[in-house]
Design a protein around this motif. Sequence first.
Motif, PDB file in Angstrom:
ATOM      1  N   HIS A   6       0.806  -1.219   0.000  1.00  0.00           N
ATOM      2  CA  HIS A   6       0.000   0.000   0.000  1.00  0.00           C
ATOM      3  C   HIS A   6       0.836   1.266   0.000  1.00  0.00           C
ATOM      4  N   SER A   7       2.133   1.167  -0.327  1.00  0.00           N
ATOM      5  CA  SER A   7       2.990   2.350  -0.294  1.00  0.00           C
ATOM      6  C   SER A   7       2.727   3.291  -1.469  1.00  0.00           C
ATOM      7  N   LEU A   8       2.224   2.778  -2.601  1.00  0.00           N
ATOM      8  CA  LEU A   8       1.999   3.627  -3.776  1.00  0.00           C
ATOM      9  C   LEU A   8       0.734   4.465  -3.623  1.00  0.00           C
ATOM     10  N   SER A  46      14.038   5.297 -21.282  1.00  0.00           N
ATOM     11  CA  SER A  46      13.274   4.276 -21.989  1.00  0.00           C
ATOM     12  C   SER A  46      13.688   4.259 -23.461  1.00  0.00           C
ATOM     13  N   ARG A  47      12.952   3.509 -24.251  1.00  0.00           N
ATOM     14  CA  ARG A  47      13.212   3.397 -25.682  1.00  0.00           C
ATOM     15  C   ARG A  47      11.875   3.418 -26.418  1.00  0.00           C
ATOM     16  N   PRO A  48      11.859   3.805 -27.682  1.00  0.00           N
ATOM     17  CA  PRO A  48      10.588   3.828 -28.419  1.00  0.00           C
ATOM     18  C   PRO A  48       9.960   2.437 -28.497  1.00  0.00           C
ATOM     19  N   VAL A  49       8.629   2.422 -28.507  1.00  0.00           N
ATOM     20  CA  VAL A  49       7.902   1.147 -28.512  1.00  0.00           C
ATOM     21  C   VAL A  49       7.954   0.513 -29.893  1.00  0.00           C
ATOM     22  N   GLN A  50       7.952  -0.806 -29.918  1.00  0.00           N
ATOM     23  CA  GLN A  50       7.737  -1.559 -31.147  1.00  0.00           C
ATOM     24  C   GLN A  50       6.261  -1.879 -31.315  1.00  0.00           C
ATOM     25  N   LYS A  51       5.616  -2.147 -30.195  1.00  0.00           N
ATOM     26  CA  LYS A  51       4.177  -2.338 -30.149  1.00  0.00           C
ATOM     27  C   LYS A  51       3.613  -1.344 -29.133  1.00  0.00           C
ATOM     28  N   PRO A  52       2.406  -0.873 -29.352  1.00  0.00           N
ATOM     29  CA  PRO A  52       1.857   0.150 -28.451  1.00  0.00           C
ATOM     30  C   PRO A  52       1.769  -0.285 -26.994  1.00  0.00           C
ATOM     31  N   GLU A  53       1.700  -1.595 -26.750  1.00  0.00           N
ATOM     32  CA  GLU A  53       1.510  -2.069 -25.388  1.00  0.00           C
ATOM     33  C   GLU A  53       2.807  -2.516 -24.716  1.00  0.00           C
ATOM     34  N   ASP A  54       3.966  -2.180 -25.272  1.00  0.00           N
ATOM     35  CA  ASP A  54       5.246  -2.634 -24.735  1.00  0.00           C
ATOM     36  C   ASP A  54       5.496  -2.064 -23.335  1.00  0.00           C
ATOM     37  N   THR A  55       5.963  -2.936 -22.429  1.00  0.00           N
ATOM     38  CA  THR A  55       6.360  -2.522 -21.078  1.00  0.00           C
ATOM     39  C   THR A  55       7.676  -3.198 -20.724  1.00  0.00           C
ATOM     40  N   GLU A  56       8.360  -2.637 -19.765  1.00  0.00           N
ATOM     41  CA  GLU A  56       9.610  -3.200 -19.284  1.00  0.00           C
ATOM     42  C   GLU A  56       9.345  -4.495 -18.529  1.00  0.00           C
ATOM     43  N   ASP A  57      10.291  -5.423 -18.609  1.00  0.00           N
ATOM     44  CA  ASP A  57      10.156  -6.679 -17.876  1.00  0.00           C
ATOM     45  C   ASP A  57      10.043  -6.394 -16.382  1.00  0.00           C
ATOM     46  N   GLY A  58       9.041  -6.963 -15.769  1.00  0.00           N
ATOM     47  CA  GLY A  58       8.820  -6.783 -14.347  1.00  0.00           C
ATOM     48  C   GLY A  58       7.885  -5.638 -13.999  1.00  0.00           C
ATOM     49  N   TYR A  59       7.491  -4.837 -15.000  1.00  0.00           N
ATOM     50  CA  TYR A  59       6.625  -3.694 -14.690  1.00  0.00           C
ATOM     51  C   TYR A  59       5.255  -4.150 -14.188  1.00  0.00           C
ATOM     52  N   LEU A  60       4.625  -5.086 -14.899  1.00  0.00           N
ATOM     53  CA  LEU A  60       3.285  -5.507 -14.513  1.00  0.00           C
ATOM     54  C   LEU A  60       3.292  -6.204 -13.155  1.00  0.00           C
ATOM     55  N   GLN A  61       4.334  -6.980 -12.873  1.00  0.00           N
ATOM     56  CA  GLN A  61       4.415  -7.623 -11.568  1.00  0.00           C
ATOM     57  C   GLN A  61       4.557  -6.577 -10.463  1.00  0.00           C
ATOM     58  N   TRP A  62       5.384  -5.558 -10.701  1.00  0.00           N
ATOM     59  CA  TRP A  62       5.518  -4.465  -9.731  1.00  0.00           C
ATOM     60  C   TRP A  62       4.199  -3.723  -9.561  1.00  0.00           C
ATOM     61  N   TYR A  63       3.506  -3.477 -10.672  1.00  0.00           N
ATOM     62  CA  TYR A  63       2.288  -2.656 -10.654  1.00  0.00           C
ATOM     63  C   TYR A  63       1.135  -3.379  -9.970  1.00  0.00           C
ATOM     64  N   MET A  64       0.952  -4.669 -10.262  1.00  0.00           N
ATOM     65  CA  MET A  64      -0.206  -5.402  -9.740  1.00  0.00           C
ATOM     66  C   MET A  64      -0.180  -5.514  -8.220  1.00  0.00           C
ATOM     67  N   PHE A  87      -5.017   7.333 -13.772  1.00  0.00           N
ATOM     68  CA  PHE A  87      -6.032   6.291 -13.779  1.00  0.00           C
ATOM     69  C   PHE A  87      -5.323   4.953 -13.654  1.00  0.00           C
ATOM     70  N   HIS A  88      -5.707   4.146 -12.675  1.00  0.00           N
ATOM     71  CA  HIS A  88      -5.106   2.827 -12.496  1.00  0.00           C
ATOM     72  C   HIS A  88      -5.953   1.803 -13.248  1.00  0.00           C
ATOM     73  N   MET A  89      -5.490   1.473 -14.456  1.00  0.00           N
ATOM     74  CA  MET A  89      -6.165   0.502 -15.290  1.00  0.00           C
ATOM     75  C   MET A  89      -5.603  -0.888 -14.996  1.00  0.00           C
ATOM     76  N   PRO A  90      -6.257  -1.969 -15.455  1.00  0.00           N
ATOM     77  CA  PRO A  90      -5.731  -3.305 -15.186  1.00  0.00           C
ATOM     78  C   PRO A  90      -4.375  -3.573 -15.838  1.00  0.00           C
ATOM     79  N   PHE A  91      -3.965  -2.771 -16.799  1.00  0.00           N
ATOM     80  CA  PHE A  91      -2.724  -3.007 -17.538  1.00  0.00           C
ATOM     81  C   PHE A  91      -1.675  -1.930 -17.292  1.00  0.00           C
ATOM     82  N   GLY A  92      -1.939  -0.983 -16.404  1.00  0.00           N
ATOM     83  CA  GLY A  92      -0.966   0.061 -16.119  1.00  0.00           C
ATOM     84  C   GLY A  92      -1.639   1.402 -15.879  1.00  0.00           C
ATOM     85  N   GLU A  93      -0.820   2.413 -15.710  1.00  0.00           N
ATOM     86  CA  GLU A  93      -1.307   3.751 -15.406  1.00  0.00           C
ATOM     87  C   GLU A  93      -1.472   4.577 -16.675  1.00  0.00           C
TER      88      GLU A  93
END
Length: 637
Positions: A159-161, A548-566, A247-253
């Motif tokens: 709950h720190s975020l 960061s770097r430009p996306v190849q696909k619009p939904e690209d995220t860094e490895d570990g981002y979703l695990q950190w976010y969820m 906005f905290h969406m199921p796939f990121g902010e």
Amino acid sequence: MVDTRGKKKLKEVEPSRVTNRIVLRSRREEAENERRRARLVENPSPPPPVPFDLDTAFEGVDEYDGSDDNYDDFPHVNDAFFESNHPSAGGSSGPRLEPEAPFVSSSSSQFFHVRRGARGRFESSRPDSEEGSTSKRKKAREADSWILDRSGPGGPIDHSLIPSFGGHVAYRLWDDGLGARRMDSFKLSTRALTVNYLKDYKFQSEGAAALVERTGLRKLLDCSIQHLDGPLLVAFVERWQPDTNTFHMPFGEMTITLHDVAVLLGIPVGGDMVVGNESVKAQLCEMLRVEQLNERSKPSLKSGGLVCAEAMQQVGRFRERDSEVRMFLTCLLGTTLFVDRSGDRAQVWPLQFLGDTRRVRKYSWGSATLAYLYRQLGMASRADCKGMGGCLTLLQSWIYEYFPCLRDQKLGTRGLVCGEPFAKKWEGVRIGGGAQLMNERLDHYRRVLDNMTDEFVFWCPFGPRPGEMVSRSLYSGVIRCMSVEEMYDPSRCLRQFGYVQTIPSDPLPPVDVCRSANVKMYSLSYGPGLSELWKAPHCHSVQLDSISRPVQKPEDTEDGYLQWYMGRTHPRIVCPSAADQEIHHHLSHDQLAVKLVREFRTVIEHPYDDHLDLLLGLQGLLKEYDEATPYQPPPQY
């Protein structure tokens, strides 16, 4: 003869018993006085209350901070009056009861302390035996309950975020039945009638219309959405987290960026911040031709806010060009960008920035609009909030641009001329059917957003590299609108700038904050000096290529981002149910159509690029889409 039937016979009390009662009562009183003296030693008595001066009651109108539009007609005056009589609630003198909760930022070794209840701290140094002490203690407990110190149902685990999630509406929505009828009492403030009046207003003084056009603000009337989709807006309000202003969406902010404000509304985001302390009382008296704000000005000025139609009529009859232009722009800004919850009134404070119409373009109206909307979203996300103000045209058009699958099928669009605001193309749909239909639509939107994936989002709806188009949108720091202070951090939504999303640093905690479930206690301050970073945007901007770097696909995220976010968010608003299966199937069915539209858009916007591989991919997508949804010819009439 006196009739004594039906009356109780009075017992004769022995003198010794009376004496004993008196002694016991005196002992109790002496013990109570001892307890009072002990409390007063720890917390001395507050000074006598400061008398409330009606002659200066209007002085605080131009410093309105948007903290709660229904708090009272003169928010700062009432705050000063409340704090002077209750110093423990946040006054400048007397004892303050400030329990502190440590907030640790991983990016720094320092401890930041969050003061609970800046405005709404109701505990005092007075004895508990006084009248009303029970309700005060109850409100004090409410003030403490907004800090989340444990894992709640549905998250977050860490709950720190979002530490203020304990006061969030989603904290209550998880249980079945709670919030099912929220649309019955939730009100979205709009000024549709006033906007229509200003559209048709005929200027009485020569050259006034040309001066208004020169400021570039009149186009706000043309892009104002008349009919708001209440359930859709409330569904997004329930996903807003004021701790991160995203906005905290199921796939990121995701968030509304300064680039979005510039494109959707067509107003400047660079320039000087809209910050001032000058009272508008003298300027209003001058324009309304009154010596003081009294009975003569009441038709135009009601409880600190402008009634636009009466104010324009009163000023227009003098045929003074500058006064008519300034009054028109004040009404325009108060009914489009800075909408409060006062009913039909417009805020008065913008008047101090309109003295020279040539300087109107030099103010950052975009950052002020965004700061004010952030504050309104933060208050509307509280569990006990019953309404919302701000520029709701910006919010609804932002949803339409980024989430095409959420647009109403009956939604119409208007053609745009080059340079016009993008919000102008959206026409609101009048939704009927009563409160039951509204609540059903809200529940539907909640479940759609709970099951949505990042493939349904147009991450860059206004073209690639938005950070290069509007460099101010990469600014990282505090944005302000008068006394409203909000944090703006584009590093939390890098995909909206065409870059791979990385794990962001912890948000900067405010110096003084209260985000209780009770919206009247909502307060926020970052302290002096942080807003000065706005004057050096190149030193305080997100360097996209370095993080960061430009996306190849619009939904690209860094490895570990979703695990950190969820682990740090509340990905779902309501408990999963059987209805989610149907919604999930519906979204999967539309996923191919979303991909097709996205790829076609790329071809159309960049016709001179080599799209051979892209066209081959489109051919395969079309074949797959036809197999999933066989072609049905339109009915013959």
